[in-house]
Design a protein around this motif. Structure first.
Motif, PDB file in Angstrom:
ATOM      1  N   UNK A 166       0.831  -1.193   0.000  1.00 16.63           N
ATOM      2  CA  UNK A 166       0.000   0.000   0.000  1.00 16.63           C
ATOM      3  C   UNK A 166       0.868   1.247   0.000  1.00 16.63           C
ATOM      4  N   UNK A 167       0.412   2.266  -0.722  1.00 13.64           N
ATOM      5  CA  UNK A 167       1.149   3.527  -0.755  1.00 13.64           C
ATOM      6  C   UNK A 167       0.860   4.392   0.459  1.00 13.64           C
ATOM      7  N   UNK A 168      -0.226   4.099   1.171  1.00 16.20           N
ATOM      8  CA  UNK A 168      -0.531   4.816   2.395  1.00 16.20           C
ATOM      9  C   UNK A 168      -0.910   6.267   2.211  1.00 16.20           C
ATOM     10  N   UNK A 169      -1.505   6.634   1.086  1.00 15.19           N
ATOM     11  CA  UNK A 169      -1.922   8.020   0.875  1.00 15.19           C
ATOM     12  C   UNK A 169      -3.081   8.366   1.796  1.00 15.19           C
ATOM     13  N   UNK A 170      -3.188   9.651   2.153  1.00 14.97           N
ATOM     14  CA  UNK A 170      -4.272  10.130   2.996  1.00 14.97           C
ATOM     15  C   UNK A 170      -5.020  11.244   2.282  1.00 14.97           C
ATOM     16  N   UNK A 171      -6.257  11.486   2.763  1.00 13.79           N
ATOM     17  CA  UNK A 171      -7.045  12.569   2.186  1.00 13.79           C
ATOM     18  C   UNK A 171      -6.420  13.924   2.504  1.00 13.79           C
ATOM     19  N   UNK A 172      -6.505  14.890   1.611  1.00  8.16           N
ATOM     20  CA  UNK A 172      -7.237  14.876   0.330  1.00  8.16           C
ATOM     21  C   UNK A 172      -6.440  14.340  -0.855  1.00  8.16           C
ATOM     22  N   UNK A 173      -5.130  14.048  -0.655  1.00  9.27           N
ATOM     23  CA  UNK A 173      -4.325  13.548  -1.768  1.00  9.27           C
ATOM     24  C   UNK A 173      -4.882  12.224  -2.269  1.00  9.27           C
ATOM     25  N   UNK A 174      -5.303  11.365  -1.344  1.00 10.23           N
ATOM     26  CA  UNK A 174      -5.855  10.065  -1.714  1.00 10.23           C
ATOM     27  C   UNK A 174      -7.036  10.218  -2.666  1.00 10.23           C
ATOM     28  N   UNK A 175      -7.958  11.107  -2.328  1.00 14.71           N
ATOM     29  CA  UNK A 175      -9.140  11.290  -3.158  1.00 14.71           C
ATOM     30  C   UNK A 175      -8.808  11.867  -4.521  1.00 14.71           C
TER      31      UNK A 175
END
Length: 363
Positions: free
Chosen positions: A4-13
């Motif tokens: 998993x890349x482990x991105x978080x919001x808002x970048x993930x969205x």
């Protein structure tokens, strides 16, 4: 999930939305406009009521085996359930409203859109009532909502849709025309408008209905809470409809694509992809109003993006009456293809492989 890349919001969205739009437009590019607006639209939309039940009613945890699966197997399993639903409902819809198994006509396409809208009404507005009042078993509730969505869609279609204005079109067959109370395009545009308004209320966490229900507890129980919301949704939809059709004089199909369809697209980005980021911690109604501002911006921008994509991927298509080629391509690409891709990536695959799973997620 080690990869998993482990991105978080808002970048993930943002990243997932870009992936979803790219994937969806890639799918759209594989078909000529006639096939895209008939078979592709019908097959994918036939899976959406099942997707709504699996994601919103069952929270992607029923049937029981889904809750025990890890990604990406879980997402693939959900896609399999959706495909099964589509394979059952596509011929059923063709037999019910389209005169048999052949190239889908506007009768089947419009009916299928109405079935998706009815599913949203049952789940978002009435919180699965009356099924939730009859049973606590998720299977009974989910399957009941699924069946009821099609029953209410059939009633709405039979009573509300009149295709008489299209009697000179090659597809028209008097025996298949429900000859309901309203011209078909106007009925469809208004129904889609109500779903867009429902999503306004979802962004607002059903403010002001929730505030009213807190002051009058009886209104917080179904079906009264649903009826309260229904009145507000229909009133707001009538205002939007009147401004677009009566005041601004928009063509009904142009209105439908530019306003409720593009609005829904923006709402799904903010709800499904962005998970209301970057405003998650702001209190209502300010949170919802800020989200709605972004929805309007997204609606305008994404309409232009998909209009440009249509020309690039398919070539010049006529817009406006009588064929509405460009308008219907944009609407189909947005809601028949990209919306289920949004939900599949955001809910079905839980943003895999871009997001790290929650600590209590299946391993």
């Amino acid at each position: 999930m080690p990869n998993s890349l482990g991105l978080k919001q808002p970048v993930l969205g943002i990243v997932t939305a870009l992936v979803a739009v790219s994937l969806s437009l890639g799918i759209c590019a594989q078909f000529d406009p006639a096939t895209f607006g008939s078979w592709v639209a019908l097959l994918i939309m036939s899976a959406i009521p099942a997707q709504i039940v699996i994601g919103l009613v069952w929270q992607s945890a029923y049937p029981g085996f889904l809750g025990r699966l890890s990604q990406p197997v879980k997402g693939v399993a959900i896609l399999g359930l959706m495909l099964a639903a589509a394979l059952v409902m596509t011929p059923t819809i063709l037999a019910l409203v389209d005169g048999g198994f052949g190239v889908p006509k506007p009768f089947a396409i419009m009916f299928t859109i109405v079935s998706v809208c009815c599913a949203f009404w049952l789940v978002a507005v009435f919180q699965c009532w009356p099924m939730a009042a009859m049973s606590k078993h998720p299977g009974v509730i989910g399957l009941g909502v699924f069946v009821l969505a099609y029953v209410t869609a059939l009633i709405t279609f039979r009573l509300g849709f009149d295709f008489g204005a299209m009697k000179d079109a090659p597809f028209y067959a008097a025996a298949l025309d429900p000859k309901g109370a309203f011209p078909a395009w106007k009925a469809l545009a208004f129904i889609v408008t109500t779903v867009s308004v429902i999503m306004w209320f979802v962004l607002l966490d059903f403010w002001p209905s929730a505030t009213i229900a807190a002051a009058i507890p009886a209104l917080g129980r179904q079906p009264l809470f649903g009826l309260l919301n229904a009145v507000l949704v229909l009133a707001a939809s009538w205002v939007v409809w009147t401004l677009g059709i009566k005041v601004m004089g928009m063509d009904v199909v142009d209105y439908m694509v530019r306003v409720p369809v593009s609005g829904l697209f923006g709402e799904f980005i903010m709800l499904v992809m962005m998970q209301t980021a970057p405003f998650q911690t702001i209190r209502q109604p300010v949170k919802g109003l800020l989200l709605l501002v972004l929805v309007v911006v997204l609606a305008v921008v994404m309409y232009r993006v998909y209009a440009a994509a249509a020309v690039m991927l398919v070539g010049a298509m006529p817009g406006g009456a009588p064929t509405y080629g460009l308008d219907l391509w944009i609407a189909t690409a947005m809601l028949s293809v990209t919306f289920p891709v949004f939900v599949a990536l955001g809910d079905g695959f839980a943003f895999w492989p871009l997001s790290r799973p929650a600590p209590d997620a299946a391993q």
